[in-house]
Design a protein around this motif. Structure first.
Motif, PDB file in Angstrom:
ATOM      1  N   MET A  53       0.825  -1.200   0.000  1.00  0.00           N
ATOM      2  CA  MET A  53       0.000   0.000   0.000  1.00  0.00           C
ATOM      3  C   MET A  53       0.867   1.261   0.000  1.00  0.00           C
ATOM      4  SD  MET A  53      -3.139  -1.066   0.008  1.00  0.00           S
ATOM      5  CE  MET A  53      -4.016   0.400   0.443  1.00  0.00           C
ATOM      6  N   MET A  54       2.048   1.163   0.619  1.00  0.00           N
ATOM      7  CA  MET A  54       2.967   2.296   0.634  1.00  0.00           C
ATOM      8  C   MET A  54       3.610   2.514  -0.722  1.00  0.00           C
ATOM      9  SD  MET A  54       4.878   1.566   4.232  1.00  0.00           S
ATOM     10  CE  MET A  54       6.214   2.731   4.093  1.00  0.00           C
ATOM     11  N   GLY A  55       3.508   1.507  -1.582  1.00  0.00           N
ATOM     12  CA  GLY A  55       4.077   1.636  -2.919  1.00  0.00           C
ATOM     13  C   GLY A  55       5.539   1.270  -3.007  1.00  0.00           C
ATOM     14  N   ILE A  56       6.048   0.549  -2.000  1.00  0.00           N
ATOM     15  CA  ILE A  56       7.461   0.177  -2.095  1.00  0.00           C
ATOM     16  C   ILE A  56       7.635  -1.313  -2.363  1.00  0.00           C
ATOM     17  CG2 ILE A  56       8.270   2.076  -0.662  1.00  0.00           C
ATOM     18  CD1 ILE A  56       8.456   0.162   1.668  1.00  0.00           C
ATOM     19  N   VAL A  57       6.535  -2.048  -2.355  1.00  0.00           N
ATOM     20  CA  VAL A  57       6.608  -3.476  -2.667  1.00  0.00           C
ATOM     21  C   VAL A  57       5.587  -3.758  -3.753  1.00  0.00           C
ATOM     22  CG1 VAL A  57       6.014  -5.747  -1.776  1.00  0.00           C
ATOM     23  CG2 VAL A  57       7.507  -4.273  -0.460  1.00  0.00           C
ATOM     24  N   ASP A  58       5.962  -4.617  -4.685  1.00  0.00           N
ATOM     25  CA  ASP A  58       5.069  -5.016  -5.771  1.00  0.00           C
ATOM     26  C   ASP A  58       4.598  -6.433  -5.545  1.00  0.00           C
ATOM     27  OD1 ASP A  58       4.611  -3.014  -7.510  1.00  0.00           O
ATOM     28  OD2 ASP A  58       6.478  -3.288  -8.623  1.00  0.00           O
ATOM     29  N   GLU A  59       3.438  -6.722  -6.089  1.00  0.00           N
ATOM     30  CA  GLU A  59       2.937  -8.095  -6.050  1.00  0.00           C
ATOM     31  C   GLU A  59       2.665  -8.505  -7.494  1.00  0.00           C
ATOM     32  OE1 GLU A  59      -0.604  -8.453  -3.705  1.00  0.00           O
ATOM     33  OE2 GLU A  59      -0.495 -10.630  -3.624  1.00  0.00           O
ATOM     34  N   PRO A  60       3.706  -8.895  -8.231  1.00  0.00           N
ATOM     35  CA  PRO A  60       3.523  -9.138  -9.673  1.00  0.00           C
ATOM     36  C   PRO A  60       2.588 -10.306  -9.961  1.00  0.00           C
ATOM     37  CG  PRO A  60       5.805  -9.551  -9.013  1.00  0.00           C
ATOM     38  CD  PRO A  60       5.092  -9.092  -7.805  1.00  0.00           C
ATOM     39  N   ALA A  61       2.536 -11.282  -9.082  1.00  0.00           N
ATOM     40  CA  ALA A  61       1.526 -12.326  -9.191  1.00  0.00           C
ATOM     41  C   ALA A  61       1.013 -12.517  -7.773  1.00  0.00           C
ATOM     42  CB  ALA A  61       2.131 -13.616  -9.724  1.00  0.00           C
ATOM     43  N   ARG A  62      -0.206 -13.009  -7.630  1.00  0.00           N
ATOM     44  CA  ARG A  62      -0.778 -13.093  -6.289  1.00  0.00           C
ATOM     45  C   ARG A  62       0.118 -13.880  -5.350  1.00  0.00           C
ATOM     46  NH1 ARG A  62      -5.847 -12.207  -4.671  1.00  0.00           N
ATOM     47  NH2 ARG A  62      -5.029 -12.803  -2.659  1.00  0.00           N
ATOM     48  N   ASN A  63       0.390 -13.303  -4.205  1.00  0.00           N
ATOM     49  CA  ASN A  63       1.184 -13.903  -3.151  1.00  0.00           C
ATOM     50  C   ASN A  63       2.665 -14.075  -3.497  1.00  0.00           C
ATOM     51  OD1 ASN A  63      -1.742 -15.639  -2.875  1.00  0.00           O
ATOM     52  ND2 ASN A  63      -1.115 -14.274  -1.247  1.00  0.00           N
ATOM     53  N   TYR A  64       3.097 -13.415  -4.540  1.00  0.00           N
ATOM     54  CA  TYR A  64       4.526 -13.314  -4.842  1.00  0.00           C
ATOM     55  C   TYR A  64       4.900 -11.836  -4.689  1.00  0.00           C
ATOM     56  CZ  TYR A  64       4.708 -17.979  -6.904  1.00  0.00           C
ATOM     57  OH  TYR A  64       4.662 -19.329  -7.109  1.00  0.00           O
ATOM     58  N   TYR A  65       5.968 -11.580  -3.983  1.00  0.00           N
ATOM     59  CA  TYR A  65       6.285 -10.184  -3.695  1.00  0.00           C
ATOM     60  C   TYR A  65       7.692  -9.830  -4.158  1.00  0.00           C
ATOM     61  CZ  TYR A  65       2.130 -10.424  -0.861  1.00  0.00           C
ATOM     62  OH  TYR A  65       0.844 -10.598  -0.456  1.00  0.00           O
ATOM     63  N   ALA A  66       7.877  -8.576  -4.557  1.00  0.00           N
ATOM     64  CA  ALA A  66       9.189  -8.087  -4.990  1.00  0.00           C
ATOM     65  C   ALA A  66       9.300  -6.631  -4.588  1.00  0.00           C
ATOM     66  CB  ALA A  66       9.328  -8.215  -6.505  1.00  0.00           C
ATOM     67  N   VAL A  67      10.541  -6.150  -4.448  1.00  0.00           N
ATOM     68  CA  VAL A  67      10.694  -4.735  -4.141  1.00  0.00           C
ATOM     69  C   VAL A  67      10.367  -3.924  -5.377  1.00  0.00           C
ATOM     70  CG1 VAL A  67      12.410  -4.890  -2.320  1.00  0.00           C
ATOM     71  CG2 VAL A  67      13.151  -4.820  -4.693  1.00  0.00           C
ATOM     72  N   ARG A  68       9.872  -2.741  -5.140  1.00  0.00           N
ATOM     73  CA  ARG A  68       9.606  -1.823  -6.237  1.00  0.00           C
ATOM     74  C   ARG A  68      10.720  -0.803  -6.217  1.00  0.00           C
ATOM     75  NH1 ARG A  68       4.929  -0.229  -8.965  1.00  0.00           N
ATOM     76  NH2 ARG A  68       4.916   1.954  -9.524  1.00  0.00           N
ATOM     77  N   LEU A  69      11.370  -0.648  -7.347  1.00  0.00           N
ATOM     78  CA  LEU A  69      12.534   0.244  -7.370  1.00  0.00           C
ATOM     79  C   LEU A  69      12.136   1.648  -7.803  1.00  0.00           C
ATOM     80  CD1 LEU A  69      15.101  -2.189  -8.943  1.00  0.00           C
ATOM     81  CD2 LEU A  69      14.936  -1.509  -6.581  1.00  0.00           C
TER      82      LEU A  69
END
Lengths: 386, 511
Positions: free
Chosen positions: A370-386
């Motif tokens: 929600m803060m916009g610093i983490v992405d969820e490219p597929a459900r329940n998979y997470y990655a940092v947002r650069l």
């Protein structure tokens, strides 16, 4: 009817005769010089001329019907009603870069603004089937190049293309999307919001008239416009056999610089990029690598921001470190954040690595999303947002 | 001579009493049966005659008329063999009329006079008791089932002869002991949650889903342990109480799925129909409707593996039963209502090959994946409350030394959360969070200012629908209950976001 208007109508007519392609039109133009001359020439003579060239599908009746003035004007006016501008090779606005490529488009339909001929531009392209890494890179390069006042050109497709545009919009610069279908046809559907944004912050352009569906055959032709509109081509991610190479080949033919982001050797999705580097493409590990080559190309100053901020050259490595983000987080959040990378991780792996309770991890991840610093490219998979 | 005995039949899962009348008179010798009979009841005449002969009862040739009343109820099943023969014997005078009064007879006869078990005993005996019949003679195989009903004298007879001997008082049958519901012992499952290694997020989601009875959808590749976890859900559900147990046993009895030695069913059912199932066998049906898989999973779990492979129309039929907790099937002879209060757990592959979003294995195109997902209709998706994307289990999890929680541990938390829910929701007439009506949701969640702001933000960012938002709130409520928290806080809502059903397949291109 003013003279200019009439010329536009005539060009519009010439480019939209059923069964007549660019080659035929070009031959006619070589013979008659202007669309007006063709229009007012006797139908039989034109037909005879056409039939001297084999493989012209236009029939006499098709040709004669197409010359109906009312319907030409009606159909042309429909464009402006939809906010679409029509330009042709004779127009003043016709992009300079396109004039110099082999087989330039005879006419173009666009919304928004055309790219500035004096400003540098780069095509950021790559595969539709992309990895999150590739998409993040496309976004960052789009954003950072855009901050450096370089126009970002791409194909508005899924994957790399779309992300490059999104990055450019984030960076606040100009970006243009080149479509293979009519520009009122939103393809792919999920980029709808991007289409709207692009019209505001840049432009979308196509060689096809409005309403034309995305046929596979139109896309390679579109690619020559992508490379034609840019000074360099940055390949972000491509497999060994990717449609991206059509653009690269056409770019080379047009004499453009080719850049490529390196990938890991075992990574199939970057194999094409690595091959490009091997064959002599510019190796890109930072924004500066692109800027320098573009700078050398000409003496126009491309590193000055429109707002006059001067060189805006954040090192890519500094973006990766993300120090300012880490300072915002609570200790437990920081722990979760630090196990994330650009490669998406499944939630269970994050739970295992942090040894926190599953519920807690979900909570932190969603909070950071929600803060916009983490992405969820597929459900329940997470990655940092650069 | 005329005489009558009492028998019973099934109507859906409820019992109904039938009076079997026999009349023996002079005239052309014949055996005539009337009373709206199905063909298996009509065939009883041959079985009864032969069984009587083989049990050493000899009749003089007379005109025999058998009537099963009430005559407007269709009689089906083979349970009338015993009452017909008893009525006949008493009409012939072998058994005094007084000896057969107020006794319920049920049983199928074999040609040699042996009695065979029939289905639906529990419902019939229960109904008979309510009608004031406290004594029942039935096949030996059915005695345990009938003895579940308290205060009823149950006699199990192995054959016709035994039953008759008992009635005329020559040799009494042994009265079956009442096999009541034993609260003290709990049912032991042979499987346990600790068998599942790793998969922490799946376990957590499952725990929440069970605690609030939220329908759960797993999306993931083969080998992720979807079935394994689903199978263990009954082990973490609270024990069946007496009424639930009786309800469930009645359904299984009506379907003929009880084994002879079995009394009440103590384990929560786990049903996993194959995807080739027809609508009738899923919902219940047939000319005389019988309970379907959804009723067989009453108070338990209905697991639809490979949900997208199910016939679309079949799945659509689940919509109304999921909402109502029961299903009514109407036929020309009347309508039948079967209870079906189950938790729906479904599993599906994320794409035709099953490996999306792992793009090193999955080469499905986005349109292919979208077409695949679209086979799940929106209304059906609306019935699912939680969704979790799962991943193939890794080797290090399988051989991990980490101590896994047992079903007992998880069950304790779930029972606690369910108690809280029951107390809170009793005034609304529902008993779990998934059934909270939308208009009550805000007051029940007791959201603070901060939470409302978060929800607004989520609405924008995640493009939620109102329905999707409600689901997130319901799940948050359950998470708060598990957490023993009166109010739903920001953290609960944030966790619930991980299980949202909206955009569960995104138009992204993979990892």
């Amino acid at each position: 009817m003013s003279n200019e208007e009439e010329i536009n109508y005539l060009w519009y007519w010439l480019c939209n005769i059923e069964g007549m392609g660019r080659t035929t039109i070009r031959r006619l133009l070589e013979e008659y010089e202007t669309p007006r001359n063709i229009y007012y020439e006797d139908n039989d003579i034109i037909m005879e001329f056409l039939h001297r060239n084999q493989r012209v599908k236009t029939t006499v009746s098709q040709y004669v019907t197409s010359k109906n003035k009312d319907s030409i004007i009606y159909s042309y006016e429909k464009l402006s009603a939809k906010g679409v501008t029509f330009i042709h090779m004779g127009s003043e606005d016709y992009p300079l870069r396109l004039k110099n490529i082999p087989d330039p488009p005879l006419c173009l339909y666009y919304k928004g603004r055309l790219p500035n001929d004096d400003k540098k531009s780069i095509a950021i392209i790559g595969a539709r089937n992309s990895t999150n890494y590739g998409r993040q890179m496309a976004r960052i390069f789009g954003r950072e190049l855009s901050k450096n006042n370089i126009a970002v050109i791409s194909g508005l497709a899924r994957g790399i293309d779309g992300m490059a545009h999104r990055g450019a919009i984030e960076g606040g610069g100009y970006t243009m999307g080149v479509l293979g279908c009519g520009i009122d046809v939103v393809y792919p559907q999920e980029n709808y919001d991007l289409f709207i944004e692009m019209e505001k912050n840049g432009g979308i352009i196509s060689e096809s008239n409005i309403g034309i569906k995305p046929y596979a055959a139109l896309f390679p032709q579109r690619n020559r416009i992508i490379s034609g509109l840019s000074d360099g081509i940055l390949v972000v991610e491509a497999r060994e056999k990717s449609g991206t190479f059509i653009t690269v080949d056409q770019g080379l033919e047009q004499g453009k610089e080719v850049f490529a982001l390196p990938g890991r050797l075992i990574d199939d999705s970057s194999k094409g990029c690595n091959n490009l580097i091997k064959m002599g493409a510019h190796f890109v590990s930072d924004i500066a690598d692109v800027l320098e080559v573009l700078d050398e190309q000409s003496f126009t100053d491309c590193t000055v921001n429109e707002t006059g901020n001067g060189i805006n050259n954040d090192k890519i490595s500094r973006i990766f470190e993300n120090e300012h983000v880490k300072n915002l987080l609570a200790p437990a959040e920081k722990m979760v954040y630090s196990v994330l990378s650009v490669d998406p991780k499944y939630i269970d792996n994050i739970i295992d690595e942090t040894m926190l309770a599953p519920g807690e991890v979900c909570m932190y991840l969603n909070k950071m999303e929600m803060m916009g610093i983490v992405d969820e490219p597929a459900r329940n998979y997470y990655a940092v947002r650069l | 001579m005329f005489n009558k005995v009492i028998s019973g039949t099934l109507h859906g899962v409820d019992g109904r009493l039938i009076v079997v009348e026999a009349d023996v008179s002079d005239g052309l010798p014949m055996f005539n049966m009337v009373g709206f009979l199905a063909s298996e009841v009509r065939e009883a005449s041959d079985r009864v005659r032969t069984a009587l002969k083989n049990s050493d009862f000899h009749f003089s040739p007379k005109k025999i008329t058998i009537n099963l009343s009430p005559a407007d109820v269709r009689k089906e099943g083979s349970a009338f063999d015993l009452p017909i023969s008893i009525a006949l014997l008493s009409a012939y005078g072998y058994i005094p009329a007084d000896c057969v009064r107020d006794i319920l007879f049920i049983g199928e006869l074999s040609l040699n006079g042996d009695l065979k078990g029939v289905r639906g005993i529990l419902s019939i005996v229960d109904h008979a008791k309510k009608q004031g019949i406290y004594k029942v003679i039935l096949p030996f195989d059915n005695r345990k089932e009938a003895a579940i009903i308290p205060d009823v004298e149950v006699y199990g007879a192995r054959n016709l002869k035994e039953a008759v001997e008992h009635l005329i008082g020559n040799k009494l049958l042994i009265k079956e002991e009442h096999t009541g519901f034993d609260d003290s012992s709990s049912f032991e499952y042979t499987i346990d949650f600790s068998d599942v290694k790793g998969q922490n997020s799946m376990k957590r989601a499952t725990e929440i889903a069970v605690a609030g009875m939220h329908n759960l959808l797993f999306v993931g590749p083969p080998g992720a342990g979807k079935s394994m976890i689903a199978k263990r859900i009954p082990t973490i559900m609270p024990e069946l109480d007496h009424d639930e147990s009786v309800e469930l046993t009645k359904i299984y009895s009506a379907k003929g799925m009880l084994s002879p030695e079995q009394g009440l069913i103590r384990s929560r059912p786990f049903r996993t129909p194959h995807h080739s199932i027809t609508a009738q066998s899923l919902i219940g049906g047939g000319m005389i409707p019988k309970p379907g898989e959804i009723s067989l999973s009453h108070h338990g779990v209905l697991f639809l593996d490979e949900m997208l492979e199910f016939n679309k129309n079949t799945l659509e039929m689940l919509r109304q039963p999921i909402e109502d907790g029961r299903v009514t099937i109407s036929r020309i002879q009347g309508s039948y209502t079967f209870p079906c209060n189950f938790m729906l757990v479904a599993a599906m592959n994320p794409c035709p090959c099953g490996y999306y979003p792992d793009r090193s294995k999955c080469h499905c195109t986005i349109p292919q994946i979208e077409r695949y997902i679209r086979r799940l209709s929106q209304p059906m998706l609306d019935r699912m409350d939680m969704c979790l994307q799962v991943k193939r289990i890794e080797y290090k999890d399988l051989c991990g030394r980490q101590k896994e929680e047992t079903s007992g541990d998880i069950k304790k938390r779930i029972v606690h959360a369910k108690d809280i829910q029951r107390k809170r929701l009793i005034k609304l007439g529902v008993n779990c969070n998934s059934q909270i009506p939308p208009k009550e949701l805000n007051s029940i969640c007791m959201l603070g200012e901060e939470e409302v702001k978060l929800i607004e933000e989520m609405f924008e960012k995640l493009e939620l629908t109102a329905r999707g938002m409600n689901k997130i709130l319901k799940v948050s409520r359950t998470i708060a209950d598990l957490d023993d928290s009166e109010e739903v806080t920001r953290n609960h809502i944030l966790e619930a976001l991980s299980y949202r059903i909206n955009d569960f397949m995104r138009g992204e291109e993979g990892l």
